[in-house]
Design a protein around this motif. Sequence first.
Motif, PDB file in Angstrom:
ATOM      1  N   ILE A  74       0.874  -1.180   0.000  1.00 37.17           N
ATOM      2  CA  ILE A  74       0.000   0.000   0.000  1.00 37.17           C
ATOM      3  C   ILE A  74       0.903   1.220   0.000  1.00 37.17           C
ATOM      4  CG2 ILE A  74      -1.730   1.322   1.292  1.00 37.17           C
ATOM      5  CD1 ILE A  74      -2.764  -1.291   2.414  1.00 37.17           C
ATOM      6  N   HIS A  75       0.617   2.124  -0.916  1.00 38.73           N
ATOM      7  CA  HIS A  75       1.445   3.323  -1.018  1.00 38.73           C
ATOM      8  C   HIS A  75       1.129   4.273   0.142  1.00 38.73           C
ATOM      9  CE1 HIS A  75       3.318   2.728  -5.012  1.00 38.73           C
ATOM     10  NE2 HIS A  75       2.244   1.997  -5.251  1.00 38.73           N
ATOM     11  N   ARG A  76       2.178   4.733   0.754  1.00 36.21           N
ATOM     12  CA  ARG A  76       2.035   5.695   1.845  1.00 36.21           C
ATOM     13  C   ARG A  76       2.053   7.109   1.264  1.00 36.21           C
ATOM     14  NH1 ARG A  76       5.629   3.882   5.737  1.00 36.21           N
ATOM     15  NH2 ARG A  76       3.960   3.176   7.111  1.00 36.21           N
ATOM     16  N   ASP A  77       1.265   8.008   1.894  1.00 30.21           N
ATOM     17  CA  ASP A  77       1.213   9.400   1.456  1.00 30.21           C
ATOM     18  C   ASP A  77       2.615  10.004   1.473  1.00 30.21           C
ATOM     19  OD1 ASP A  77       0.896  12.466   2.634  1.00 30.21           O
ATOM     20  OD2 ASP A  77      -0.565  11.949   1.080  1.00 30.21           O
ATOM     21  N   PRO A  78       3.023  10.704   0.406  1.00 32.47           N
ATOM     22  CA  PRO A  78       4.384  11.272   0.354  1.00 32.47           C
ATOM     23  C   PRO A  78       4.674  12.229   1.508  1.00 32.47           C
ATOM     24  CG  PRO A  78       3.380  11.295  -1.823  1.00 32.47           C
ATOM     25  CD  PRO A  78       2.301  10.883  -0.865  1.00 32.47           C
ATOM     26  N   ASP A  79       3.671  13.016   1.918  1.00 31.82           N
ATOM     27  CA  ASP A  79       3.896  13.938   3.033  1.00 31.82           C
ATOM     28  C   ASP A  79       4.197  13.174   4.318  1.00 31.82           C
ATOM     29  OD1 ASP A  79       3.481  16.110   1.421  1.00 31.82           O
ATOM     30  OD2 ASP A  79       1.358  16.307   1.922  1.00 31.82           O
ATOM     31  N   LYS A  80       3.461  12.095   4.519  1.00 35.44           N
ATOM     32  CA  LYS A  80       3.712  11.287   5.710  1.00 35.44           C
ATOM     33  C   LYS A  80       5.099  10.662   5.636  1.00 35.44           C
ATOM     34  CE  LYS A  80       1.833   7.455   8.390  1.00 35.44           C
ATOM     35  NZ  LYS A  80       0.673   6.560   8.609  1.00 35.44           N
ATOM     36  N   ALA A  81       5.459  10.211   4.438  1.00 40.45           N
ATOM     37  CA  ALA A  81       6.788   9.629   4.257  1.00 40.45           C
ATOM     38  C   ALA A  81       7.873  10.662   4.551  1.00 40.45           C
ATOM     39  CB  ALA A  81       6.930   9.084   2.841  1.00 40.45           C
ATOM     40  N   ALA A  82       7.601  11.911   4.147  1.00 45.31           N
ATOM     41  CA  ALA A  82       8.580  12.973   4.398  1.00 45.31           C
ATOM     42  C   ALA A  82       8.738  13.218   5.891  1.00 45.31           C
ATOM     43  CB  ALA A  82       8.153  14.244   3.678  1.00 45.31           C
ATOM     44  N   TRP A  83       7.651  13.180   6.621  1.00 48.63           N
ATOM     45  CA  TRP A  83       7.741  13.382   8.062  1.00 48.63           C
ATOM     46  C   TRP A  83       8.413  12.200   8.748  1.00 48.63           C
ATOM     47  CZ3 TRP A  83       7.807  17.369  10.976  1.00 48.63           C
ATOM     48  CH2 TRP A  83       7.177  18.540  10.566  1.00 48.63           C
ATOM     49  N   LEU A  84       8.182  11.009   8.224  1.00 44.97           N
ATOM     50  CA  LEU A  84       8.888   9.854   8.770  1.00 44.97           C
ATOM     51  C   LEU A  84      10.398  10.023   8.608  1.00 44.97           C
ATOM     52  CD1 LEU A  84       6.594   6.914   7.612  1.00 44.97           C
ATOM     53  CD2 LEU A  84       7.191   7.481   9.971  1.00 44.97           C
ATOM     54  N   GLU A  85      10.792  10.570   7.477  1.00 49.12           N
ATOM     55  CA  GLU A  85      12.213  10.802   7.235  1.00 49.12           C
ATOM     56  C   GLU A  85      12.749  11.874   8.187  1.00 49.12           C
ATOM     57  OE1 GLU A  85      15.237  11.813   3.511  1.00 49.12           O
ATOM     58  OE2 GLU A  85      13.084  11.611   3.184  1.00 49.12           O
ATOM     59  N   GLN A  86      11.909  12.915   8.440  1.00 48.17           N
ATOM     60  CA  GLN A  86      12.371  13.984   9.331  1.00 48.17           C
ATOM     61  C   GLN A  86      12.536  13.491  10.763  1.00 48.17           C
ATOM     62  OE1 GLN A  86      10.933  18.018   9.069  1.00 48.17           O
ATOM     63  NE2 GLN A  86       9.806  17.565   7.195  1.00 48.17           N
ATOM     64  N   VAL A  87      11.578  12.700  11.257  1.00 47.37           N
ATOM     65  CA  VAL A  87      11.717  12.212  12.640  1.00 47.37           C
ATOM     66  C   VAL A  87      12.798  11.146  12.730  1.00 47.37           C
ATOM     67  CG1 VAL A  87       9.343  12.776  13.226  1.00 47.37           C
ATOM     68  CG2 VAL A  87       9.873  10.496  12.399  1.00 47.37           C
ATOM     69  N   ASP A  88      13.104  10.499  11.584  1.00 43.75           N
ATOM     70  CA  ASP A  88      14.205   9.550  11.588  1.00 43.75           C
ATOM     71  C   ASP A  88      15.536  10.293  11.733  1.00 43.75           C
ATOM     72  OD1 ASP A  88      15.048   6.831  11.434  1.00 43.75           O
ATOM     73  OD2 ASP A  88      15.864   7.250   9.446  1.00 43.75           O
ATOM     74  N   ASP A  89      15.591  11.506  11.151  1.00 43.31           N
ATOM     75  CA  ASP A  89      16.791  12.335  11.314  1.00 43.31           C
ATOM     76  C   ASP A  89      16.921  12.814  12.759  1.00 43.31           C
ATOM     77  OD1 ASP A  89      17.385  12.028   8.667  1.00 43.31           O
ATOM     78  OD2 ASP A  89      16.448  13.919   8.043  1.00 43.31           O
ATOM     79  N   SER A  90      15.794  13.269  13.341  1.00 42.07           N
ATOM     80  CA  SER A  90      15.787  13.715  14.730  1.00 42.07           C
ATOM     81  C   SER A  90      14.364  13.674  15.268  1.00 42.07           C
ATOM     82  CB  SER A  90      16.343  15.138  14.858  1.00 42.07           C
ATOM     83  OG  SER A  90      16.179  15.611  16.190  1.00 42.07           O
ATOM     84  N   TRP A  91      14.189  12.976  16.361  1.00 42.18           N
ATOM     85  CA  TRP A  91      12.850  12.860  16.940  1.00 42.18           C
ATOM     86  C   TRP A  91      12.322  14.215  17.405  1.00 42.18           C
ATOM     87  CZ3 TRP A  91      12.094  14.234  22.053  1.00 42.18           C
ATOM     88  CH2 TRP A  91      13.252  14.427  22.826  1.00 42.18           C
TER      89      TRP A  91
END
Length: 683
Positions: A74-91
């Motif tokens: 299932i494709h995840r929303d790109p905006d959500k994916a972007a936020w996942l990447e941001q919190v992966d960089d720093s919570w």
Amino acid sequence: MSVSLTISSIGGTQWTVEADRAAPVRAAKEALQNASQIPWRQQRLLFGVTELRDKEALGVFVPANEGMVALTLIHRDPDKAAWLEQVDDSWLNLQRAPPEVKDDSDIVLAALAQHDNALWFASPALMDDVDFVRAAARQRGWPDGDALACGLRSRTSTLVKTTADAKLALQCAAHFGIADVVQAILSVGVVEGAPMEDRLGLASALARATTDGSALSGLLRQAGRNDIAKAMCEPVLRNLPASLDLLDLALTAPATSALGNIYNGIASWIGGIFRGSAKQMSSIASMSNGPVLSHQDFAVALFKEHAGSFSAGPSPDVKVNFERLLGHLEGAISQRDGDLCCQLVRACLVHQLDEKAHEMFSKIADSSDACVEVLVESHLPLTVIEKLPDRASLLTKTIRRWGGSDVVQEAVASNRQALRTLLSSVERKGDVALGRLPVLCVALQAAAQRHGEAEAGALGATGHVSPAVHHLLRAFAAPAPQQLPDFPVPLTWLRSLRGVSGCAGLAMDRLLAAWEAVADDADAVKLTQDSWGLVDWSEASGEQAERAVNALRRWGRQGAFQTADLAGREREASRLDLERRLGEALFDLPLDRLPDPRALIAPELPPHGLLAASLDRQRQMAARIEQMQADFQRMRSDLDDARASARTANNRANEAASHADRLESELRMLSRRVDGLAARPGS
């Protein structure tokens, strides 16, 4: 051991990738990214209905005895994916995220995997999600299901290592019904020694976990009023005992706690070393409860949250809580709110708090149909609407609910819901909005028409004035500018206006006009005789007194003609009776105001008319002299008081001057001593 993954998209596209069972799910997603060019953060892989979590091993989700496994993409929303990447960089990036991101369990769990303090950023709505709480606990390595309850009971200090852990543990207690562990959680050292801001962050979770209001007040012991205000949030509202304790605590607490000031100083020092992170985290904790309400708004919101239970039926325990809340609501409600008014009044009446019901209605009711319904069904006295801006609309709608203007007279006569009492107050206060209310005017006019029909063929100076008409007419006429209704007012009604300020002249004008409109002398005299006592002639103006004298002259002339037809003793008796009645009428008038006193020597009037005028003037003069003497005595008394005050002030001034002289003398002596000491050798 590797496994072959057949991954199908919703659109039917398939990819096959190899992955190691021991590797994290993220490795499989990265393999799929190489095959499909779909960024791994935008992928959601499902085995059946179970979603595979990135950091857990693939073998946790797929069967161990199968070499090929089918998964769904299932494709995840790109905006959500972007936020996942941001919190992966720093919570900490989650702190600046918009509300919808803080509502997302995947993103918050990703941040929580980095640091337990990320839990402070989760929205209150997400903390209400049992699946999220379960996943967060599992991610922290806590036992699941029944084992979690046992773990929190037996290994509380082991599981709860930070205040964020305490928040999660309290949420688990709330969701899984294990309120008995609350006290153990609060007794953990990290909670007991936590700064106030962190304790405030636990407020919403604690309010969910237990109905014991003392637990929350115990957590916030030694808190200042400004600190306690940060705990007044929507999640806490669900816990009535805790919310009431919070409101009570806020009233008695100091503005700022001493411990809070000490901690803020330490946090400021530590924050300078660690770039503000210590103080930042402290403030984040208190903000995790959600939007904060003011003391007043919190009290109102608390009532609305529990209005149903307050109005359900009389109960001693519920009444105690309701009365506690009323103490906070009395100063909190400043604007009219029809819905809130109805709920409050019904709750007050359920618990037999009638005075409070009246008070609440008189403060916040509006003209809504709901308020009218409460007013009618609850049989509140109509005096509760006196100070309301919408009182005219409320009274109109209430009377219409009763049946309209047809029932007004009966309602006034029986004092239905204190309507007659309200009209008396309207008369005293001169409330034109209620006194001349159209629905009341219609009822008054209908009464006048019935009066006229009952006296058909008569001159209209007889008949009974009902109490209802009496109160309706006075309420109409009293407000400034004083006036009579625009329909013909029966003459007998004029008696009801006696004593109403500003209405005597109106009544006299109406009566004089009625006399003057009758052409036949005999009918005019009959009407004058019947209606003379309806008004207070002592308040007549000079022009009205002159018109009244003319009416008496007409009366005297007609009486003389009737007496002339008699003979002997009967004629003399008739003459004496006529002069007596005319003399009494003359004495009712303020004859000293007549523009021309010579009207009193008219042949139609008794010869002692001038004597009556002279006596009246003497009476008026005596009254003026008496008033002047009283004024003189009052002024003399005031003068004596002023002289006594002046003497007292003069004595005090003399004492002050004497004291000043003594001080000046002492100062001179002290100055000479100082000069003497300064003149000594070696000084």
